[in-house]
Design an enzyme around this catalytic site. Structure first.
Site, PDB file in Angstrom:
ATOM      1  N   GLY A 265       0.855  -1.275   0.113  1.00  0.00           N
ATOM      2  CA  GLY A 265       0.015  -0.002   0.306  1.00  0.00           C
ATOM      3  C   GLY A 265       0.651   1.348   0.110  1.00  0.00           C
TER       4      GLY A 265
ATOM      5  N   ASP B 199      -2.738   7.632  15.839  1.00  0.00           N
ATOM      6  CA  ASP B 199      -3.454   8.856  15.228  1.00  0.00           C
ATOM      7  C   ASP B 199      -1.955   9.679  14.989  1.00  0.00           C
ATOM      8  OD1 ASP B 199      -3.962  11.915  15.274  1.00  0.00           O
ATOM      9  OD2 ASP B 199      -5.891  11.333  16.489  1.00  0.00           O
ATOM     10  N   HIS B 200      -1.862   9.814  13.644  1.00  0.00           N
ATOM     11  CA  HIS B 200      -0.458  10.545  13.495  1.00  0.00           C
ATOM     12  C   HIS B 200      -0.226  11.700  13.793  1.00  0.00           C
ATOM     13  CE1 HIS B 200      -2.477  12.234   9.960  1.00  0.00           C
ATOM     14  NE2 HIS B 200      -1.312  12.942   9.859  1.00  0.00           N
TER      15      HIS B 200
ATOM     16  N   HIS C 194      -8.046  13.661  15.152  1.00  0.00           N
ATOM     17  CA  HIS C 194      -6.846  14.540  15.286  1.00  0.00           C
ATOM     18  C   HIS C 194      -7.279  15.828  16.018  1.00  0.00           C
ATOM     19  CE1 HIS C 194      -5.301  11.923  12.314  1.00  0.00           C
ATOM     20  NE2 HIS C 194      -5.803  12.611  11.213  1.00  0.00           N
TER      21      HIS C 194
HETATM   22  C1  BG6 Z   1      -5.631  11.878   7.675  1.00  0.00           C
HETATM   23  C2  BG6 Z   1      -6.839  12.171   6.858  1.00  0.00           C
HETATM   24  O1  BG6 Z   1      -5.934  11.355   8.964  1.00  0.00           O
HETATM   25  O2  BG6 Z   1      -4.807  13.094   7.846  1.00  0.00           O
HETATM   26  C3  BG6 Z   1      -6.554  12.703   5.304  1.00  0.00           C
HETATM   27  O3  BG6 Z   1      -7.247  10.737   6.543  1.00  0.00           O
HETATM   28  C4  BG6 Z   1      -5.586  14.016   5.596  1.00  0.00           C
HETATM   29  O4  BG6 Z   1      -7.723  13.009   4.813  1.00  0.00           O
HETATM   30  C5  BG6 Z   1      -4.567  13.704   6.622  1.00  0.00           C
HETATM   31  O5  BG6 Z   1      -5.034  14.471   4.467  1.00  0.00           O
HETATM   32  C6  BG6 Z   1      -3.798  15.138   7.123  1.00  0.00           C
HETATM   33  O6  BG6 Z   1      -2.578  14.821   7.645  1.00  0.00           O
HETATM   34  P1  BG6 Z   1      -1.594  15.786   7.678  1.00  0.00           P
HETATM   35  O7  BG6 Z   1      -0.412  15.282   8.457  1.00  0.00           O
HETATM   36  O8  BG6 Z   1      -1.042  16.087   6.292  1.00  0.00           O
HETATM   37  O9  BG6 Z   1      -2.007  17.198   8.307  1.00  0.00           O
END
Ligand code: BG6
Length: 483
Positions: free
Chosen positions: A15, A177-178, A240
């Protein structure tokens, strides 16, 4: 140091996420010595790939980061590929044999990290097979990393969680949750609890309101199929945004431990007032969908690939979140997030109240936490204009990190995977947090799903529909950040 010993088994290895984030993150950990030679990765997915081909893919994904081909090659040699059907019990036997073989070959001592980067509909099947076909070891740690989306509402997430819990305990689960891995999101607690100046004014007497903006200039790209069913509320707010709300408003934890931090975050999530969602100006949540841009160059959401041409899915959400604690009841947290907005920006603006004295015509002090792409803090203060009289002007104190520093700092995935290696769950979402957040957004979702006639539009590449501005103006406030 020899680094942590670990065997990664990645489900979803072909992926986009694996290629863009996971292989580079694992490589950086290797380069920095957090992983030594005692590590291996088994990539699995349905596709038929050879080990050689897989290793080439891995080399390609880290090509910008490597010092030498040789070093990259040594790294990639730790990777194996196995074509895998997640529903086929036989395949787990083959996977177990390969895992045991690599465990011995690389002297890994039974430490395993199972990385679930696939559609959540497979999580339950995978975890139960891992347990039943004995891929879980006795002698080492067994940790499961789970990618979002964790369900699509409270019920589905509970079902998912129950399925996973049948095979793994909560303390073996690392729900990604990044945003929690981002430097400047982690910095919120450092800022709040290491500066008495800030700590002492982080309260209802000093703060007028909080404003969280997570805006993106990109549209849905290739993710129309997922996004049209999800929408901005599920995609960004449930996870987030609410995580950031809790970090901004939680009480000081007794100690910086996973348990204490989670306890204080939960106290906030449990205190969220049920949102008012109507179609008139009393509403606390508004939505929007992007239409063709003003210059006609950027298409509207309904014209995107794999999107229903009559879709009512929101690509934008703005809301007013009320926390029903004595401290924050009168201090709204305004949030907004969306696709095809004017600019890519993640930031928090903390708006302070005007001075209690009426001596000057002061503007509110604003502390901005810049999460990305710029990282750092800015503080907007009033000061006296040079010259006669006592007229004021704004001055900005700025501690924004250089592009080079940002470039060199570890990316969210690198930090989060390192936390998993170390068994540190502080920056992951606990089930209770996920469950409570879903319940909150479900109420909004239900209302919106019952208003089926229309959705406010905004031209692509603007900051959203007018309703988002009215929301604050009704309280006598304004968005601080204007693209
Ligand atoms: C993800 C969403 O969790 O976060 C995406 O599924 C979004 O749709 C992304 O683009 C945004 O993350 P970042 O780190 O680019 O602000």
């Amino acid at each position: 140091s020899q680094g942590t010993k670990a065997l990664f088994i990645i489900f979803g290895a072909t992926g986009d996420l694996a290629h863009r984030k996971l292989y580079p993150a694992i490589y950086k950990l290797y380069k920095k010595g957090f992983l030594g030679e005692s590590f291996a990765v088994i990539g699995t997915a349905r596709r038929e790939w050879s080990d050689d081909y897989y290793q080439d893919v891995v080399m390609d994904s880290i090509s910008d980061l490597t010092e030498s081909q040789e070093h990259a090659g040594t790294f990639a040699s730790h990777f194996r590929y196995q074509s895998h059907n997640v529903n086929d019990t036989e395949h787990y036997h083959t996977l177990k044999d390969l895992a045991d073989k690599l465990d011995e070959e690389y002297d890994i001592d039974g430490n395993r990290i199972f990385y679930l980067s696939m559609s959540p509909s497979f999580f339950g099947t995978i975890t139960s097979h891992l347990r039943e076909q004995n891929l879980v070891t006795e002698n080492g740690f067994n940790r499961v990393i789970i990618e979002k989306p964790f369900g699509s509402d409270f019920n589905s997430s509970k079902e998912l969680n129950d399925e996973i819990n049948a095979s793994f305990d909560e303390d073996q689960l690392y729900r990604i949750d990044h945003y929690l891995g981002k430097e400047m999101v982690q910095n919120i607690l450092a800022l709040r609890f290491s500066n008495s100046l800030i700590e002492n004014s982080w309260n209802k007497d000093s703060i007028s309101n909080f404003q969280i903006t997570l805006s993106e200039d990109l549209g849905v790209e290739e993710r129309g199929e997922y996004y049209d069913k999800s929408g901005a509320l599920r995609d960004m707010v449930q996870n987030h945004v609410l995580q950031m709300v809790s970090l901004l408003t939680m009480n000081s934890p007794k100690a910086f431990t996973t348990e204490e931090v989670r306890k204080e975050k939960m106290a906030i999530l449990n205190a969220l007032k049920d949102p008012v969602v109507t179609q008139d100006e009393d509403t606390e949540f508004v939505r929007g969908q992007y239409d063709t841009s003003i210059d006609g160059e950027t298409k509207g959401y309904r014209d995107e690939d794999k999107v229903d041409p009559e879709s009512l899915t929101e690509t934008f959400v703005a809301g007013k979140i009320i926390i029903e604690t004595d401290e924050w009841r009168d201090t709204p947290v305004y949030i907004r997030t969306g696709k095809r907005l004017a600019e890519k920006t993640s930031r928090v603006d903390v708006v302070f109240k005007p001075s209690q004295t009426a001596l000057f015509d002061d503007k509110p002090t604003v502390l901005s936490i810049l999460v990305s792409p710029n990282e750092g803090f800015e503080l907007l203060l009033n000061n006296k204009k040079i010259g006669p009289g006592m007229e004021l002007e704004s001055v900005r104190l700025s501690a924004v990190r250089s592009e080079e520093t940002v470039e060199e700092s570890p990316e969210a995935y690198e930090k989060l995977i390192l936390d998993v290696l170390n068994g540190d769950e502080t920056h992951f979402a606990h089930w209770q947090e996920v469950a409570t957040s879903w319940k909150y957004v479900d109420q909004i979702r239900e209302k919106w799903d019952s208003f089926t006639d229309s959705i406010p539009f905004y031209p692509a590449l603007t900051m959203g529909p007018d309703e988002a501005d009215t929301l604050l103006q009704n309280d006598g406030n304004n968005w601080i950040y204007k693209a």
